[in-house]
Design an enzyme around this catalytic site. Structure first.
Site, PDB file in Angstrom:
ATOM      1  CG  PHE A 177      10.853   2.271  10.997  1.00 56.08           C
ATOM      2  CD1 PHE A 177      11.000   1.247  10.018  1.00 56.08           C
ATOM      3  CD2 PHE A 177       9.607   2.766  11.330  1.00 56.08           C
ATOM      4  CE1 PHE A 177       9.858   0.598   9.760  1.00 56.08           C
ATOM      5  CE2 PHE A 177       8.325   2.070  10.840  1.00 56.08           C
ATOM      6  CZ  PHE A 177       8.662   1.237  10.084  1.00 56.08           C
ATOM      7  CE  LYS A 182      -2.740  -2.728   3.130  1.00 56.69           C
ATOM      8  NZ  LYS A 182      -3.045  -2.927   4.633  1.00 56.69           N
ATOM      9  N   GLY A 183       2.194   1.147   0.409  1.00 55.62           N
ATOM     10  CA  GLY A 183       2.958   2.390   0.523  1.00 55.62           C
ATOM     11  C   GLY A 183       3.013   3.171  -0.541  1.00 55.62           C
ATOM     12  NE  ARG A 201      -0.276   1.678   5.083  1.00 52.36           N
ATOM     13  CZ  ARG A 201       0.907   0.822   4.442  1.00 52.36           C
ATOM     14  NH1 ARG A 201       1.888   1.414   4.131  1.00 52.36           N
ATOM     15  NH2 ARG A 201       0.900  -0.425   4.930  1.00 52.36           N
ATOM     16  CD  GLU A 258       8.309  -0.518  -2.452  1.00 49.33           C
ATOM     17  OE1 GLU A 258       7.168   0.210  -2.447  1.00 49.33           O
ATOM     18  OE2 GLU A 258       8.615  -1.371  -1.866  1.00 49.33           O
ATOM     19  CG  ASP A 259       6.877   2.338   0.401  1.00 43.99           C
ATOM     20  OD1 ASP A 259       7.828   1.621  -0.014  1.00 43.99           O
ATOM     21  OD2 ASP A 259       6.070   2.236   1.239  1.00 43.99           O
ATOM     22  CG  ASP A 309       3.028   0.458   7.420  1.00 46.77           C
ATOM     23  OD1 ASP A 309       3.894   0.288   6.743  1.00 46.77           O
ATOM     24  OD2 ASP A 309       2.604  -0.400   8.087  1.00 46.77           O
ATOM     25  CG  ASP A 321      15.041  -1.130   4.511  1.00 45.77           C
ATOM     26  OD1 ASP A 321      16.223  -0.534   4.929  1.00 45.77           O
ATOM     27  OD2 ASP A 321      14.496  -2.046   5.186  1.00 45.77           O
ATOM     28  CE  LYS A 370      15.091   3.097   6.141  1.00 45.93           C
ATOM     29  NZ  LYS A 370      14.592   2.102   7.160  1.00 45.93           N
TER      30      LYS A 370
HETATM   31  P1  5GP Z   1      13.095  -4.118   1.416  1.00 48.38           P
HETATM   32  O1  5GP Z   1      12.533  -5.363   0.795  1.00 48.38           O
HETATM   33  O2  5GP Z   1      13.860  -3.080   0.449  1.00 48.38           O
HETATM   34  O3  5GP Z   1      13.937  -4.202   2.559  1.00 48.38           O
HETATM   35  O4  5GP Z   1      11.872  -3.384   1.781  1.00 48.38           O
HETATM   36  C1  5GP Z   1      11.056  -2.530   1.342  1.00 48.38           C
HETATM   37  C2  5GP Z   1       9.656  -2.363   2.162  1.00 48.38           C
HETATM   38  O5  5GP Z   1       9.874  -2.507   3.609  1.00 48.38           O
HETATM   39  C3  5GP Z   1       9.125  -1.088   1.943  1.00 48.38           C
HETATM   40  O6  5GP Z   1       7.950  -1.344   0.753  1.00 48.38           O
HETATM   41  C4  5GP Z   1       8.449  -0.806   3.154  1.00 48.38           C
HETATM   42  O7  5GP Z   1       7.027  -1.505   3.350  1.00 48.38           O
HETATM   43  C5  5GP Z   1       9.285  -1.371   4.077  1.00 48.38           C
HETATM   44  N1  5GP Z   1      10.188  -0.590   4.722  1.00 48.38           N
HETATM   45  C6  5GP Z   1      11.614  -0.353   4.712  1.00 48.38           C
HETATM   46  N2  5GP Z   1      12.114   0.629   5.434  1.00 48.38           N
HETATM   47  C7  5GP Z   1      10.999   1.122   6.042  1.00 48.38           C
HETATM   48  C8  5GP Z   1      10.824   2.407   6.750  1.00 48.38           C
HETATM   49  O8  5GP Z   1      11.826   2.914   7.087  1.00 48.38           O
HETATM   50  N3  5GP Z   1       9.591   2.647   7.147  1.00 48.38           N
HETATM   51  C9  5GP Z   1       8.601   2.039   6.878  1.00 48.38           C
HETATM   52  N4  5GP Z   1       7.381   2.481   7.100  1.00 48.38           N
HETATM   53  N5  5GP Z   1       8.788   1.166   6.001  1.00 48.38           N
HETATM   54  C10 5GP Z   1       9.760   0.485   5.514  1.00 48.38           C
END
Ligand code: 5GP
Length: 180
Positions: free
Chosen positions: A149, A41-42, A162, A96-97, A156, A100, A128
């Site tokens: 975070f 949803k992000g 959100r 994508e939001d 969220d 990470d 990040k």
């Molecule tokens: P990844 O697979 O790159 O580790 O993570 C991506 C997803 O992790 C993002 O779509 C998001 O939902 C969540 N995420 C990663 N870092 C953060 C953060 O700092 N805050 C929030 N709210 N969600 C995060």
């Protein structure tokens, strides 16, 4: 709003930066009809902001991908809802939001390429880079951020925040309160 320790990017900053990304996307995709694939949803507020400024024929699709629990990534990607169209020979822009660890997007990019997309690129609001555990080639990044975070503008904490119109960092006491 009382739960926010600091605002990282105001609504105005996010809106202006998204417009810059859209300008670049308009140039790069001239002559193509890309499919913008938002990850729910992000990505919703970021996608909405992008779409206001994307000036070309394009389609929109959405996927629900889960890979996160609380503030800890599980490292496991599950496709909860897939896209409904063929992407063979199409240009795909994943929206994508935040990137990470990169686990989510690394998996989705591979999947969409495997289905025969002509190109697969990524637009993310936040990046990040220091947290990456698998490589992801992000073409359009709104802002690079340190390992904090963040919440707001689609992001969220336990499905809340959100709807904040800016990107911020939560107060530590909120985690303690929710985890108690
Ligand atoms: P990844 O697979 O790159 O580790 O993570 C991506 C997803 O992790 C993002 O779509 C998001 O939902 C969540 N995420 C990663 N870092 C953060 C953060 O700092 N805050 C929030 N709210 N969600 C995060």
């Amino acid at each position: 709003k009382n739960d926010v320790k600091k605002v990282l990017f105001s609504n105005e900053e996010v809106v202006n930066r998204t417009k810059e990304l859209a300008d670049q996307i308009n140039k790069d995709y001239a002559g193509s009809t890309p499919i913008l694939v938002g990850l729910l949803k992000g990505s919703v507020p970021f996608m909405a902001e992008l779409l206001k400024n994307v000036d070309m024929f394009c389609q929109t699709e959405y996927m629900v991908v889960s890979s996160y629990q609380g503030t800890q990534t599980t490292g496991e990607v599950k496709i909860v809802k897939d896209i409904d169209v063929s992407i063979k020979d199409r240009d795909i822009l994943i929206v994508e939001d935040i990137v990470d660890t990169g686990i989510t997007l690394n998996t989705i990019v591979k999947l969409l390429k495997h289905r025969g997309a002509r190109s697969v690129e990524i637009a993310c609001l936040l990046n990040k880079e220091a947290r990456r555990v698998v490589p992801v080639d992000v073409k359009y990044t709104g802002f690079f951020i340190p390992d904090e975070f963040v919440i707001g503008f689609g992001l969220d904490y336990n499905e809340m925040y959100r709807n904040l119109p800016y990107v911020g960092v939560l107060k530590e006491e909120v985690y303690q309160r929710r985890n108690a």
